[in-house]
Design a protein around this motif. Structure first.
Motif, PDB file in Angstrom:
ATOM      1  N   GLY A 106       0.820  -1.206   0.000  1.00 33.33           N
ATOM      2  CA  GLY A 106       0.000   0.000   0.000  1.00 33.33           C
ATOM      3  C   GLY A 106       0.850   1.251   0.000  1.00 33.33           C
ATOM      4  N   TYR A 107       0.179   2.391  -0.022  1.00 34.41           N
ATOM      5  CA  TYR A 107       0.860   3.689  -0.052  1.00 34.41           C
ATOM      6  C   TYR A 107       1.365   4.025   1.348  1.00 34.41           C
ATOM      7  CZ  TYR A 107       1.653   8.613  -1.141  1.00 34.41           C
ATOM      8  OH  TYR A 107       2.230   9.852  -1.355  1.00 34.41           O
ATOM      9  N   ASP A 108       2.653   4.330   1.461  1.00 29.54           N
ATOM     10  CA  ASP A 108       3.271   4.520   2.771  1.00 29.54           C
ATOM     11  C   ASP A 108       4.181   5.741   2.743  1.00 29.54           C
ATOM     12  OD1 ASP A 108       4.115   4.152   5.349  1.00 29.54           O
ATOM     13  OD2 ASP A 108       5.157   2.262   4.997  1.00 29.54           O
ATOM     14  N   VAL A 109       3.854   6.738   3.535  1.00 36.22           N
ATOM     15  CA  VAL A 109       4.680   7.938   3.667  1.00 36.22           C
ATOM     16  C   VAL A 109       4.868   8.203   5.150  1.00 36.22           C
ATOM     17  CG1 VAL A 109       4.885  10.406   3.230  1.00 36.22           C
ATOM     18  CG2 VAL A 109       3.829   8.927   1.522  1.00 36.22           C
ATOM     19  N   ARG A 110       6.133   8.173   5.618  1.00 33.49           N
ATOM     20  CA  ARG A 110       6.406   8.363   7.035  1.00 33.49           C
ATOM     21  C   ARG A 110       7.697   9.139   7.241  1.00 33.49           C
ATOM     22  NH1 ARG A 110       7.413   3.061   9.041  1.00 33.49           N
ATOM     23  NH2 ARG A 110       6.860   2.118   7.049  1.00 33.49           N
ATOM     24  N   MET A 111       7.802   9.707   8.437  1.00 34.24           N
ATOM     25  CA  MET A 111       9.040  10.355   8.845  1.00 34.24           C
ATOM     26  C   MET A 111       9.249  10.105  10.331  1.00 34.24           C
ATOM     27  SD  MET A 111      10.179  14.398   8.798  1.00 34.24           S
ATOM     28  CE  MET A 111      10.650  14.452   7.063  1.00 34.24           C
ATOM     29  N   GLU A 112      10.436   9.649  10.685  1.00 39.20           N
ATOM     30  CA  GLU A 112      10.813   9.473  12.085  1.00 39.20           C
ATOM     31  C   GLU A 112      11.881  10.502  12.423  1.00 39.20           C
ATOM     32  OE1 GLU A 112      12.200   5.517  12.773  1.00 39.20           O
ATOM     33  OE2 GLU A 112      10.540   4.591  11.687  1.00 39.20           O
ATOM     34  N   LEU A 113      11.739  11.142  13.577  1.00 36.88           N
ATOM     35  CA  LEU A 113      12.722  12.124  14.030  1.00 36.88           C
ATOM     36  C   LEU A 113      13.185  11.731  15.420  1.00 36.88           C
ATOM     37  CD1 LEU A 113      10.110  14.018  12.648  1.00 36.88           C
ATOM     38  CD2 LEU A 113      12.168  15.400  12.364  1.00 36.88           C
ATOM     39  N   SER A 114      14.480  11.465  15.548  1.00 37.94           N
ATOM     40  CA  SER A 114      15.036  10.991  16.810  1.00 37.94           C
ATOM     41  C   SER A 114      16.043  11.985  17.366  1.00 37.94           C
ATOM     42  CB  SER A 114      15.730   9.635  16.614  1.00 37.94           C
ATOM     43  OG  SER A 114      14.799   8.655  16.195  1.00 37.94           O
ATOM     44  N   GLY A 115      15.858  12.310  18.642  1.00 40.01           N
ATOM     45  CA  GLY A 115      16.775  13.200  19.324  1.00 40.01           C
ATOM     46  C   GLY A 115      17.326  12.552  20.578  1.00 40.01           C
ATOM     47  N   THR A 119      11.700  10.506  20.537  1.00 41.57           N
ATOM     48  CA  THR A 119      11.504  10.202  19.120  1.00 41.57           C
ATOM     49  C   THR A 119      10.023  10.365  18.779  1.00 41.57           C
ATOM     50  OG1 THR A 119      13.350   8.639  18.983  1.00 41.57           O
ATOM     51  CG2 THR A 119      11.605   8.395  17.346  1.00 41.57           C
ATOM     52  N   VAL A 120       9.735  10.968  17.631  1.00 42.32           N
ATOM     53  CA  VAL A 120       8.362  11.074  17.151  1.00 42.32           C
ATOM     54  C   VAL A 120       8.284  10.511  15.738  1.00 42.32           C
ATOM     55  CG1 VAL A 120       7.723  13.045  18.595  1.00 42.32           C
ATOM     56  CG2 VAL A 120       8.722  13.438  16.325  1.00 42.32           C
ATOM     57  N   VAL A 121       7.091  10.058  15.366  1.00 34.58           N
ATOM     58  CA  VAL A 121       6.855   9.484  14.042  1.00 34.58           C
ATOM     59  C   VAL A 121       5.662  10.185  13.402  1.00 34.58           C
ATOM     60  CG1 VAL A 121       6.378   7.394  12.729  1.00 34.58           C
ATOM     61  CG2 VAL A 121       7.684   7.253  14.857  1.00 34.58           C
ATOM     62  N   VAL A 122       5.812  10.577  12.161  1.00 39.85           N
ATOM     63  CA  VAL A 122       4.733  11.161  11.381  1.00 39.85           C
ATOM     64  C   VAL A 122       4.244  10.112  10.390  1.00 39.85           C
ATOM     65  CG1 VAL A 122       4.083  13.021   9.801  1.00 39.85           C
ATOM     66  CG2 VAL A 122       5.840  13.418  11.539  1.00 39.85           C
ATOM     67  N   GLY A 123       2.930   9.967  10.248  1.00 38.71           N
ATOM     68  CA  GLY A 123       2.379   9.068   9.248  1.00 38.71           C
ATOM     69  C   GLY A 123       2.099   7.664   9.726  1.00 38.71           C
ATOM     70  N   LEU A 124       2.119   7.455  11.033  1.00 36.62           N
ATOM     71  CA  LEU A 124       1.866   6.126  11.580  1.00 36.62           C
ATOM     72  C   LEU A 124       0.443   6.081  12.124  1.00 36.62           C
ATOM     73  CD1 LEU A 124       2.998   3.338  12.323  1.00 36.62           C
ATOM     74  CD2 LEU A 124       3.796   4.329  14.476  1.00 36.62           C
ATOM     75  N   ASP A 125      -0.414   5.278  11.493  1.00 36.73           N
ATOM     76  CA  ASP A 125      -1.784   5.122  11.963  1.00 36.73           C
ATOM     77  C   ASP A 125      -2.284   3.720  11.617  1.00 36.73           C
ATOM     78  OD1 ASP A 125      -2.426   5.143   9.235  1.00 36.73           O
ATOM     79  OD2 ASP A 125      -3.252   7.160   9.263  1.00 36.73           O
ATOM     80  N   ASP A 126      -3.584   3.475  11.800  1.00 35.27           N
ATOM     81  CA  ASP A 126      -4.104   2.123  11.586  1.00 35.27           C
ATOM     82  C   ASP A 126      -4.227   1.748  10.116  1.00 35.27           C
ATOM     83  OD1 ASP A 126      -6.219   3.756  10.925  1.00 35.27           O
ATOM     84  OD2 ASP A 126      -7.659   2.823  12.290  1.00 35.27           O
ATOM     85  N   ARG A 127      -3.849   2.668   9.209  1.00 34.34           N
ATOM     86  CA  ARG A 127      -3.863   2.360   7.778  1.00 34.34           C
ATOM     87  C   ARG A 127      -2.453   2.278   7.194  1.00 34.34           C
ATOM     88  NH1 ARG A 127      -8.509   5.543   4.565  1.00 34.34           N
ATOM     89  NH2 ARG A 127      -7.957   3.916   3.068  1.00 34.34           N
ATOM     90  N   THR A 128      -1.442   2.422   8.045  1.00 37.64           N
ATOM     91  CA  THR A 128      -0.061   2.290   7.580  1.00 37.64           C
ATOM     92  C   THR A 128       0.172   0.853   7.129  1.00 37.64           C
ATOM     93  OG1 THR A 128       0.638   3.990   9.146  1.00 37.64           O
ATOM     94  CG2 THR A 128       2.351   2.597   8.194  1.00 37.64           C
ATOM     95  N   PRO A 129       0.632   0.647   5.908  1.00 35.91           N
ATOM     96  CA  PRO A 129       0.683  -0.705   5.326  1.00 35.91           C
ATOM     97  C   PRO A 129       1.914  -1.519   5.712  1.00 35.91           C
ATOM     98  CG  PRO A 129       1.351   0.870   3.680  1.00 35.91           C
ATOM     99  CD  PRO A 129       0.980   1.667   4.902  1.00 35.91           C
TER     100      PRO A 129
END
Length: 208
Positions: A106-115, A119-129
């Motif tokens: 499926g279509y997957d667009v994410r970004m992880e930012l670690s300090g 750490t935070v993640v963008v684009g992670l939900d119940d439809r992330t493939p």
């Protein structure tokens, strides 16, 4: 926006690693590829754009590679179906950016930012493939995102509202052509790096 606030507020501490990815569920039509500008300019350019906006930093150098081992139409167009780049930001943070045209899940667009603090993640939900191999990890999404129109519908609506506000003179332009130029320069550096198999510094790319 939440990731940008997490970075700018200091919640993450010193940002040291960013992982960005864009994965299309299926390749575009073969006729589109010669007109697309290639995977870096057509696809990853959006990751480069949002990377600058979220972190507030500039890319100083890139090393990129790609694979055309998938459908023959990519080789015929001189393009790649899968790509990866390592970017260095001006504060020393490291970024990996990957993309593929062949992500059957499926279509997957994410970004992880670690300090150093969080750490935070963008684009992670119940439809992330994706599905975890851990016994108690998440299972595969029952309704994965099919494409960018569905995935980013709220963002497109927000863009239209912002555009109308700018035209009416009710707000300053939040994203002028210079922002697009900076993202494109990073894509150009990646394409040069892939073709010449070497590290490319951003001052090599005109328009800076």
């Amino acid at each position: 926006t939440a990731a940008r606030e997490a970075v700018r507020s200091g919640r993450l501490g010193r940002l040291h690693t960013v992982r960005a990815m864009t994965s299309d569920p299926a390749p575009p039509p073969a006729a589109y590829l010669p007109l697309s500008g290639g995977l870096y300019r057509d696809c990853l350019v959006h990751d480069f754009d949002i990377l600058r906006w979220v972190t507030g930093r500039e890319v100083t150098e890139v090393y990129a590679t790609g694979s055309d081992a998938g459908p023959a139409m990519f080789r015929e167009a001189g393009d790649v179906d899968t790509a990866a780049a390592v970017l260095t930001l001006d504060d020393g943070a490291l970024v990996t950016a990957t993309a593929t045209r062949c992500n059957g899940a499926g279509y997957d667009v994410r970004m992880e930012l670690s300090g150093e603090r969080d750490t935070v993640v963008v684009g992670l939900d119940d439809r992330t493939p994706f599905a975890s191999t851990e016994p108690k990890g998440p299972s595969a999404a029952t309704k994965p995102w099919p494409g960018f129109l569905e995935r980013f519908a709220p963002a497109y609506e927000a863009e239209l509202v912002a555009f109308v506000d700018v035209v009416r003179g009710e707000r300053e332009n939040p994203c002028d052509g210079r922002e697009a130029l900076h993202a494109l320069r990073i894509a150009e550096a990646c394409e040069l790096s892939r073709r010449e198999r070497r590290l490319v510094r951003m001052e090599e790319i005109p328009g800076g």
